[in-house]
Design a protein around this motif. Structure first.
Motif, mmCIF file in Angstrom:
data_model
loop_
_atom_site.group_PDB
_atom_site.id
_atom_site.type_symbol
_atom_site.label_atom_id
_atom_site.label_comp_id
_atom_site.label_asym_id
_atom_site.label_seq_id
_atom_site.Cartn_x
_atom_site.Cartn_y
_atom_site.Cartn_z
ATOM 1 N N UNK A 102 -29.830 36.645 -6.663
ATOM 2 C CA UNK A 102 -29.097 35.721 -7.538
ATOM 3 C C UNK A 102 -28.831 36.381 -8.883
ATOM 4 N N UNK A 103 -29.805 37.095 -9.385
ATOM 5 C CA UNK A 103 -29.643 37.821 -10.647
ATOM 6 C C UNK A 103 -28.522 38.852 -10.538
ATOM 7 N N UNK A 104 -28.505 39.605 -9.467
ATOM 8 C CA UNK A 104 -27.459 40.617 -9.272
ATOM 9 C C UNK A 104 -26.082 39.974 -9.139
ATOM 10 N N UNK A 105 -26.002 38.877 -8.417
ATOM 11 C CA UNK A 105 -24.700 38.239 -8.174
ATOM 12 C C UNK A 105 -24.149 37.542 -9.410
ATOM 13 N N UNK A 106 -25.014 37.120 -10.314
ATOM 14 C CA UNK A 106 -24.558 36.372 -11.486
ATOM 15 C C UNK A 106 -24.607 37.178 -12.781
ATOM 16 N N UNK A 107 -25.349 38.289 -12.783
ATOM 17 C CA UNK A 107 -25.507 39.060 -14.001
ATOM 18 C C UNK A 107 -26.469 38.432 -14.993
ATOM 19 N N UNK A 108 -27.272 37.487 -14.525
ATOM 20 C CA UNK A 108 -28.243 36.781 -15.364
ATOM 21 C C UNK A 108 -29.632 37.288 -14.992
ATOM 22 N N UNK A 109 -30.451 37.548 -15.999
ATOM 23 C CA UNK A 109 -31.783 38.096 -15.729
ATOM 24 C C UNK A 109 -32.638 37.107 -14.931
ATOM 25 N N UNK A 110 -33.585 37.659 -14.208
ATOM 26 C CA UNK A 110 -34.517 36.816 -13.453
ATOM 27 C C UNK A 110 -35.282 35.902 -14.404
#
Length: 119
Positions: A6-14
């Motif tokens: 999810x982090x990779x797909x959204x560019x938002x940190x874990x």
């Protein structure tokens, strides 16, 4: 998908994704092992959260706003009239802040110009 995907797909940190969960913005399923499991709806939710953050809303405001937002082919639209009223107030506060900053900049310009003339 797990939180890393999810982090990779959204560019938002874990870390931010976990914080969104703590704030009630995301509600992932949990495996018996405790791992979070996200779906495509969570990707869309994170994108909506990011758009609202970029619009200057706080996370608390986003918690209140998300149930009244619909995604119309990538465009976020408010579906509750009271939300529109709150967004107008928020926009007006931003406009006031911009006006104050412009006045501050004008004061600095005056001070800088006076120094340059004196120097």
């Amino acid at each position: 998908m797990r939180i890393g995907e999810l982090s990779r797909r959204t560019g938002v940190s874990e870390r931010a994704l976990r914080y969104y969960e703590e704030q009630g913005l995301l509600r992932p399923q949990r495996r018996p092992s405790g791992y979070r499991v996200y779906g495509d709806a969570d990707v869309a939710a994170v994108r909506r959260i990011r758009v609202l953050l970029a619009a200057g809303l706080t996370l608390a405001q986003i918690v209140a706003a998300l149930p009244c937002m619909v995604d119309d082919d990538g465009l976020l639209l408010p579906s509750c009239p009271e939300l529109v009223d709150e967004l107008v107030k928020h926009r007006d506060r931003i406009g006031e802040a911009i006006g104050e900053l412009e006045a501050t900049r004008a004061n600095l310009d005056t001070i800088i110009a006076a120094e340059r003339r004196a120097g």
